[in-house]
Write an enzyme that holds these catalytic residues in place. Structure first.
Site, PDB file in Angstrom:
ATOM      1  NE  ARG A   1     -64.773  41.546  83.638  1.00 15.04           N
ATOM      2  CZ  ARG A   1     -64.725  40.606  84.594  1.00 15.04           C
ATOM      3  NH1 ARG A   1     -64.138  40.882  85.745  1.00 15.04           N
ATOM      4  NH2 ARG A   1     -65.217  39.408  84.393  1.00 15.04           N
TER       5      ARG A   1
ATOM      6  CD  GLU B   1     -57.525  42.545  83.227  1.00 19.60           C
ATOM      7  OE1 GLU B   1     -58.058  43.459  83.887  1.00 19.60           O
ATOM      8  OE2 GLU B   1     -57.822  41.358  83.366  1.00 19.60           O
TER       9      GLU B   1
ATOM     10  CG  HIS C   1     -58.700  40.172  86.367  1.00 19.88           C
ATOM     11  ND1 HIS C   1     -59.369  40.533  85.229  1.00 19.88           N
ATOM     12  CD2 HIS C   1     -59.655  39.622  87.186  1.00 19.88           C
ATOM     13  CE1 HIS C   1     -60.663  40.209  85.336  1.00 19.88           C
ATOM     14  NE2 HIS C   1     -60.848  39.647  86.522  1.00 19.88           N
TER      15      HIS C   1
HETATM   16  C1  MLT Z   1     -65.228  36.887  87.073  1.00 22.98           C
HETATM   17  O1  MLT Z   1     -65.799  37.558  86.210  1.00 22.98           O
HETATM   18  O2  MLT Z   1     -65.833  36.065  87.757  1.00 22.98           O
HETATM   19  C2  MLT Z   1     -63.729  36.992  87.237  1.00 22.98           C
HETATM   20  O3  MLT Z   1     -63.236  38.180  86.728  1.00 22.98           O
HETATM   21  C3  MLT Z   1     -63.119  35.763  86.703  1.00 22.98           C
HETATM   22  C4  MLT Z   1     -61.659  35.745  86.370  1.00 22.98           C
HETATM   23  O4  MLT Z   1     -60.792  36.070  87.158  1.00 22.98           O
HETATM   24  O5  MLT Z   1     -61.323  35.338  85.281  1.00 22.98           O
END
Ligand code: MLT
Length: 319
Positions: free
Chosen positions: A233, A262, A285
């Protein structure tokens, strides 16, 4: 049971939910005010989101909502405390996309070592630079990977790095039996990891304790030739401090999949100083975004819904 899906969701999952007789409203572009209005107007029993933020105000606006499912592992985009205070359970889908994220971490490592994105960009301009690119790669074999956090994803990155004949150092609040039983891996204090690793890869969840975990002081401990990878994150890294460290040559390179401030999945632009630095590579992401990971997440969402519909029990409840 009425289910509002306010994010992307696999077609397979949509079909399965409808086949089971759920009343499915699929509106993947809902966010902010439009999601708030939809929660009031459609009054769903269950809300399914992926990147879409569910802050306190949305929870306050919800009527009979009893469950929010995060179609992914992290749930930092949902105010789970406000949800609990209103009697709304929040469930996630842990482990379903871990392999996908681990694969991206390895892809970033290899991309940086071989400068693949720059090589592709040059070829697209008709530039041939065998001599120039030949001097960058150090190779991964024998290099030291430092993993901060060895939960499901960190462990999978470790296995892949060991297959590349790297050495693994890890730091975690709990020991990892699998790595402790492998003489190519070692649990160390964070400072030793930072000072010794050629590559540092972050695999801790977003929480108060991990906010800006990688800051100017920490970056100053890393080796000058080191690479920092972040697929967890954006909040875990002080992005301004990282940009400064990259500009000053305090570390050699950074590869990020996640960012401070983000954009939402439906946004079309992003702006940040770091993006234009030559010693930075980034992805959008997409760590969790492989077909197999998204199918596994959809299957887990269905499992949670089946159980909730039958017994009201919430599997993978995080609040
Ligand atoms: C997650 O937390 O599993 C991922 O960041 C999911 C995503 O890409 O939205």
């Amino acid at each position: 049971m009425k289910i509002l899906i306010a994010d992307k969701f696999e077609d397979f999952g949509l079909t399965e939910l409808k086949t089971r007789g759920f009343d499915v409203i699929f509106e993947p572009d809902l966010k902010d005010d439009s999601l708030l209005a939809a929660l009031k107007e459609k009054d769903p029993d269950v809300l399914i989101v992926r990147s879409t933020k569910v802050p306190d105000a949305m929870i306050a606006a919800a009527g009979k909502l009893g469950l929010i499912i995060r179609a992914g592992a992290g749930y930092d985009t949902i105010d789970i405390t406000a949800a609990r205070a209103k009697g709304i359970s929040v469930a996630n889908c842990p482990g379903m996309n871990s392999t996908a994220v681990a694969e991206l971490a390895m892809a970033l490592m290899l991309s940086v070592d071989r400068r693949i994105p720059d090589q592709v960009a040059d070829l697209r301009q008709g530039v041939w630079n065998k001599k120039g690119y030949a001097k960058f790669a150090r190779g991964l074999k024998g290099r030291t990977l430092g993993l901060i956090g060895v939960g499901q994803i960190g462990k999978l990155v470790a296995r892949r790095a060991l297959a590349f004949e790297m050495k693994v150092l890890y730091q975690d609040i709990v020991p990892c039996e699998e790595l402790d039983n492998d003489d190519r891996a070692r649990r160390v204090e964070r400072e030793e990891l930072l000072r010794s690793a050629d590559v540092v890869s972050l695999h801790v969840p977003a929480m108060e304790a991990t906010k800006n975990l990688i800051n100017a002081e920490v970056l100053g401990m890393m080796q000058k030739h080191a690479l920092l990878i972040n697929t967890t994150r954006g909040s875990v890294v002080d992005q301004k401090a990282l940009a400064t460290a990259l500009k000053n040559g305090d570390i050699a390179f950074a590869a990020l999949d996640v960012y401070a401030d983000e954009p939402a999945a439906t946004d079309k632009t992003i702006a940040a100083d770091i993006l234009n630095l030559p010693n930075f590579y980034g992805t959008h992401h997409v760590g969790a975004s492989t077909e197999q990971a998204q199918l596994a997440v959809a299957e887990e969402v269905i499992r949670i819904l089946d159980e909730y519909a039958k017994t009201k029990e919430v599997l993978n409840c995080v609040n």
